[in-house]
Motif scaffolding. Structure first.
Motif, PDB file in Angstrom:
ATOM      1  N   ARG A 187       0.999  -0.932   0.264  1.00  0.00           N
ATOM      2  CA  ARG A 187       0.226   0.389  -0.267  1.00  0.00           C
ATOM      3  C   ARG A 187       0.732   0.985  -0.141  1.00  0.00           C
ATOM      4  NH1 ARG A 187      -4.948  -0.992   0.492  1.00  0.00           N
ATOM      5  NH2 ARG A 187      -5.222  -2.984   1.465  1.00  0.00           N
ATOM      6  N   ARG A 188       0.841   2.261  -0.872  1.00  0.00           N
ATOM      7  CA  ARG A 188       0.993   3.384  -0.917  1.00  0.00           C
ATOM      8  C   ARG A 188       1.277   3.953   0.149  1.00  0.00           C
ATOM      9  NH1 ARG A 188       1.296   7.995  -5.711  1.00  0.00           N
ATOM     10  NH2 ARG A 188       2.527   9.556  -4.892  1.00  0.00           N
ATOM     11  N   VAL A 189       2.371   4.690   1.218  1.00  0.00           N
ATOM     12  CA  VAL A 189       2.301   5.352   2.437  1.00  0.00           C
ATOM     13  C   VAL A 189       3.265   6.712   2.274  1.00  0.00           C
ATOM     14  CG1 VAL A 189       3.098   5.386   4.415  1.00  0.00           C
ATOM     15  CG2 VAL A 189       2.562   3.378   3.702  1.00  0.00           C
ATOM     16  N   ALA A 190       2.617   7.717   2.257  1.00  0.00           N
ATOM     17  CA  ALA A 190       3.501   8.728   2.100  1.00  0.00           C
ATOM     18  C   ALA A 190       5.162   8.600   2.839  1.00  0.00           C
ATOM     19  CB  ALA A 190       2.501   9.983   2.936  1.00  0.00           C
ATOM     20  N   ALA A 191       5.227   8.416   3.297  1.00  0.00           N
ATOM     21  CA  ALA A 191       6.322   8.623   3.741  1.00  0.00           C
ATOM     22  C   ALA A 191       7.680   7.772   3.232  1.00  0.00           C
ATOM     23  CB  ALA A 191       6.700   7.921   5.612  1.00  0.00           C
ATOM     24  N   ILE A 192       7.000   6.482   2.649  1.00  0.00           N
ATOM     25  CA  ILE A 192       7.679   5.175   1.959  1.00  0.00           C
ATOM     26  C   ILE A 192       8.245   6.279   0.557  1.00  0.00           C
ATOM     27  CG2 ILE A 192       7.554   2.770   0.594  1.00  0.00           C
ATOM     28  CD1 ILE A 192       6.254   2.117   3.171  1.00  0.00           C
ATOM     29  N   HIS A 193       6.370   6.469   0.096  1.00  0.00           N
ATOM     30  CA  HIS A 193       6.935   7.576  -1.439  1.00  0.00           C
ATOM     31  C   HIS A 193       7.643   8.542  -1.802  1.00  0.00           C
ATOM     32  CE1 HIS A 193       5.670   9.392  -4.770  1.00  0.00           C
ATOM     33  NE2 HIS A 193       5.251   8.717  -5.644  1.00  0.00           N
ATOM     34  N   SER A 194       8.106   9.520  -0.605  1.00  0.00           N
ATOM     35  CA  SER A 194       8.619  10.083  -0.651  1.00  0.00           C
ATOM     36  C   SER A 194      10.591  10.452  -0.643  1.00  0.00           C
ATOM     37  CB  SER A 194       8.587  11.525   0.800  1.00  0.00           C
ATOM     38  OG  SER A 194       6.741  12.087   1.170  1.00  0.00           O
ATOM     39  N   GLU A 195      10.511   8.514   0.548  1.00  0.00           N
ATOM     40  CA  GLU A 195      12.429   7.871   0.085  1.00  0.00           C
ATOM     41  C   GLU A 195      12.477   7.416  -1.027  1.00  0.00           C
ATOM     42  OE1 GLU A 195      15.335   7.379   1.482  1.00  0.00           O
ATOM     43  OE2 GLU A 195      14.091   8.897   2.531  1.00  0.00           O
ATOM     44  N   ILE A 196      11.604   7.134  -2.146  1.00  0.00           N
ATOM     45  CA  ILE A 196      10.955   6.795  -2.928  1.00  0.00           C
ATOM     46  C   ILE A 196      11.714   7.511  -4.314  1.00  0.00           C
ATOM     47  CG2 ILE A 196       9.740   5.606  -5.143  1.00  0.00           C
ATOM     48  CD1 ILE A 196       8.060   4.008  -3.571  1.00  0.00           C
ATOM     49  N   VAL A 197      10.916   8.956  -3.706  1.00  0.00           N
ATOM     50  CA  VAL A 197      11.619  10.310  -5.014  1.00  0.00           C
ATOM     51  C   VAL A 197      13.099  10.427  -4.388  1.00  0.00           C
ATOM     52  CG1 VAL A 197      10.633  12.121  -5.364  1.00  0.00           C
ATOM     53  CG2 VAL A 197       9.208  10.870  -5.338  1.00  0.00           C
ATOM     54  N   ARG A 198      13.464  10.621  -2.723  1.00  0.00           N
ATOM     55  CA  ARG A 198      14.775  11.038  -3.131  1.00  0.00           C
ATOM     56  C   ARG A 198      16.025  10.225  -3.220  1.00  0.00           C
ATOM     57  NH1 ARG A 198      18.794  10.753   0.729  1.00  0.00           N
ATOM     58  NH2 ARG A 198      17.868   8.735   2.127  1.00  0.00           N
ATOM     59  N   ARG A 199      15.081   9.068  -3.662  1.00  0.00           N
ATOM     60  CA  ARG A 199      16.673   7.957  -3.837  1.00  0.00           C
ATOM     61  C   ARG A 199      16.899   8.343  -5.304  1.00  0.00           C
ATOM     62  NH1 ARG A 199      17.296   4.061  -0.290  1.00  0.00           N
ATOM     63  NH2 ARG A 199      16.998   4.787   2.028  1.00  0.00           N
ATOM     64  N   ASP A 200      15.663   8.327  -6.354  1.00  0.00           N
ATOM     65  CA  ASP A 200      15.787   8.648  -7.462  1.00  0.00           C
ATOM     66  C   ASP A 200      15.942   7.488  -8.644  1.00  0.00           C
ATOM     67  OD1 ASP A 200      15.805  10.086  -9.585  1.00  0.00           O
ATOM     68  OD2 ASP A 200      17.736  11.089  -9.613  1.00  0.00           O
ATOM     69  N   GLY A 201      15.749   6.896  -7.906  1.00  0.00           N
ATOM     70  CA  GLY A 201      15.829   5.410  -8.967  1.00  0.00           C
ATOM     71  C   GLY A 201      17.113   3.818  -7.947  1.00  0.00           C
ATOM     72  N   ARG A 202      17.194   4.468  -6.830  1.00  0.00           N
ATOM     73  CA  ARG A 202      18.036   3.656  -6.220  1.00  0.00           C
ATOM     74  C   ARG A 202      17.518   2.677  -5.846  1.00  0.00           C
ATOM     75  NH1 ARG A 202      21.431   7.704  -2.788  1.00  0.00           N
ATOM     76  NH2 ARG A 202      19.816   8.731  -3.268  1.00  0.00           N
ATOM     77  N   PRO A 203      18.585   1.097  -5.397  1.00  0.00           N
ATOM     78  CA  PRO A 203      17.634   0.643  -4.663  1.00  0.00           C
ATOM     79  C   PRO A 203      17.381   0.850  -3.196  1.00  0.00           C
ATOM     80  CG  PRO A 203      19.398  -0.524  -5.830  1.00  0.00           C
ATOM     81  CD  PRO A 203      19.547   0.902  -6.394  1.00  0.00           C
ATOM     82  N   ILE A 204      15.966  -0.361  -2.592  1.00  0.00           N
ATOM     83  CA  ILE A 204      15.788   0.797  -1.342  1.00  0.00           C
ATOM     84  C   ILE A 204      15.775  -0.715  -0.228  1.00  0.00           C
ATOM     85  CG2 ILE A 204      13.803   1.090   0.364  1.00  0.00           C
ATOM     86  CD1 ILE A 204      13.095   3.294  -2.241  1.00  0.00           C
ATOM     87  N   LYS A 205      16.805  -0.715   0.847  1.00  0.00           N
ATOM     88  CA  LYS A 205      16.559  -1.691   1.666  1.00  0.00           C
ATOM     89  C   LYS A 205      15.486  -1.925   2.397  1.00  0.00           C
ATOM     90  CE  LYS A 205      21.665  -2.410   1.664  1.00  0.00           C
ATOM     91  NZ  LYS A 205      22.393  -3.753   0.901  1.00  0.00           N
ATOM     92  N   PHE A 206      15.098  -2.483   2.548  1.00  0.00           N
ATOM     93  CA  PHE A 206      13.444  -3.185   3.818  1.00  0.00           C
ATOM     94  C   PHE A 206      13.730  -4.623   4.821  1.00  0.00           C
ATOM     95  CE2 PHE A 206      12.448  -3.906  -0.945  1.00  0.00           C
ATOM     96  CZ  PHE A 206      11.227  -4.877  -0.652  1.00  0.00           C
ATOM     97  N   GLY A 207      12.732  -4.343   5.461  1.00  0.00           N
ATOM     98  CA  GLY A 207      12.402  -5.841   5.926  1.00  0.00           C
ATOM     99  C   GLY A 207      11.643  -5.974   5.941  1.00  0.00           C
ATOM    100  N   LEU A 208      11.088  -7.904   5.360  1.00  0.00           N
ATOM    101  CA  LEU A 208       9.962  -8.116   6.096  1.00  0.00           C
ATOM    102  C   LEU A 208       9.525  -9.210   6.848  1.00  0.00           C
ATOM    103  CD1 LEU A 208       9.572  -9.495   1.681  1.00  0.00           C
ATOM    104  CD2 LEU A 208       8.393  -7.516   2.927  1.00  0.00           C
ATOM    105  N   GLU A 209       8.936  -9.050   7.132  1.00  0.00           N
ATOM    106  CA  GLU A 209       8.196  -9.962   8.548  1.00  0.00           C
ATOM    107  C   GLU A 209       7.783 -11.562   8.243  1.00  0.00           C
ATOM    108  OE1 GLU A 209       8.130  -9.767  13.644  1.00  0.00           O
ATOM    109  OE2 GLU A 209       7.488  -7.895  12.272  1.00  0.00           O
ATOM    110  N   PHE A 210       7.667 -11.912   8.301  1.00  0.00           N
ATOM    111  CA  PHE A 210       7.070 -13.022   8.165  1.00  0.00           C
ATOM    112  C   PHE A 210       6.491 -14.229   9.212  1.00  0.00           C
ATOM    113  CE2 PHE A 210      10.022 -13.285   4.327  1.00  0.00           C
ATOM    114  CZ  PHE A 210       9.104 -12.821   3.764  1.00  0.00           C
ATOM    115  N   LEU A 211       5.313 -14.153   9.017  1.00  0.00           N
ATOM    116  CA  LEU A 211       4.711 -15.311  10.344  1.00  0.00           C
ATOM    117  C   LEU A 211       5.069 -16.240  10.762  1.00  0.00           C
ATOM    118  CD1 LEU A 211       2.569 -14.060  13.671  1.00  0.00           C
ATOM    119  CD2 LEU A 211       0.934 -15.456  11.659  1.00  0.00           C
ATOM    120  N   GLY A 212       5.344 -16.678  11.883  1.00  0.00           N
ATOM    121  CA  GLY A 212       5.842 -17.693  11.926  1.00  0.00           C
ATOM    122  C   GLY A 212       7.640 -18.489  11.524  1.00  0.00           C
ATOM    123  N   LEU A 213       8.189 -17.706  10.597  1.00  0.00           N
ATOM    124  CA  LEU A 213       9.169 -17.750  10.074  1.00  0.00           C
ATOM    125  C   LEU A 213      10.314 -16.573  10.895  1.00  0.00           C
ATOM    126  CD1 LEU A 213       7.521 -18.499   6.842  1.00  0.00           C
ATOM    127  CD2 LEU A 213       8.932 -20.265   7.951  1.00  0.00           C
TER     128      LEU A 213
END
Length: 242
Positions: free
Chosen positions: A49-75
């Protein structure tokens, strides 16, 4: 692109925000922000889902890859990296650019667990055992089975079995039980031994019902039988409360 034509099958999470909060078992984490709902995920990427804070960071990175975490329930929690491939008013889509060994293992385990429904198929009645009276049977990996008793286009009873748990719906009542040991037989003999016994469950009922719904929502079904099961389960709100 249709789901059937995708090179990497996707797991779709509920579009309704309330259902997403209740049913999603993987969350997107980014720079101290709270968990962001994921709309779909595959072995190649994901859409959030689009979140303003994440979208702002995307614009600032100007196409560069972004690091993020994925939390899997039970894993567990894994570190991922991706680049934005599409944005809309409501969503942001990422393609994974780097997957470490642990991240790849987490994603593969999660996808195998969640993709059972995608690999579950309707079994032709010609293969049903004569002594069984169910009208529809869907079979998938890991002895995943859905048995349905349909009467006058209405659900009279259904049984869902996977991960050694058995969910039985009959007489407008849900029953959760552990599977009998003698059900772990060769698939071709399975229909001869389908019996539901009520025993003490080793898992919370609400949690298992949610997992059953997630499983069912992935099953391809042109007959629209599965959608009736999902609708029936979601009507039992008391069983879905954590």
């Amino acid at each position: 692109m249709s789901k059937e034509k995708r090179r990497f099958p996707r797991i779709y999470l509920p579009a309704n925000p309330e259902e997403t909060d209740r049913l999603a078992d993987v969350s997107f984490l980014f720079e101290g922000l709270g968990p962001t709902p994921i709309l779909d995920i595959s072995l190649k990427g994901l859409c959030i889902r689009r979140v303003a804070a994440i979208h702002s960071e995307i614009v600032r990175r100007d196409g560069r890859p972004i690091k993020f975490g994925l939390e899997f329930l039970g894993l567990g929690l894994g570190e991922f990296e991706g680049r934005v491939v599409r944005t809309t008013e409501d969503a942001i889509a990422f393609e994974f650019t780097q997957l470490g060994a642990e991240a790849h293992k987490l994603l593969s385990c999660y996808f195998e667990m969640r993709s059972r429904g995608l690999q579950t198929r309707f079994v032709s009645p010609q293969f049903y055992a004569p002594e069984q009276d169910f009208t529809h049977w869907f079979h998938g990996p890991g002895d995943t089975n859905v048995f349905v008793w349909l009467q006058d286009k209405a659900i009279r009873r259904f049984v869902v079995e996977f991960d050694y748990g058995t969910l039985n719906f009959e007489n407008a009542k849900l029953t959760l039980a552990t599977s009998r040991a003698d059900l772990t037989r060769a698939t071709e003999d399975y229909t001869h031994y389908v019996t539901v016994e009520t025993r003490g469950s080793t898992m919370p009922e609400a949690s298992f019902v949610r997992r059953v719904i997630e499983l069912l929502e992935q099953i391809p079904d042109e007959r629209e039988i599965i959608s009736l099961l999902v609708e029936t389960l979601k009507c039992h709100d008391s069983s879905l409360k954590a």
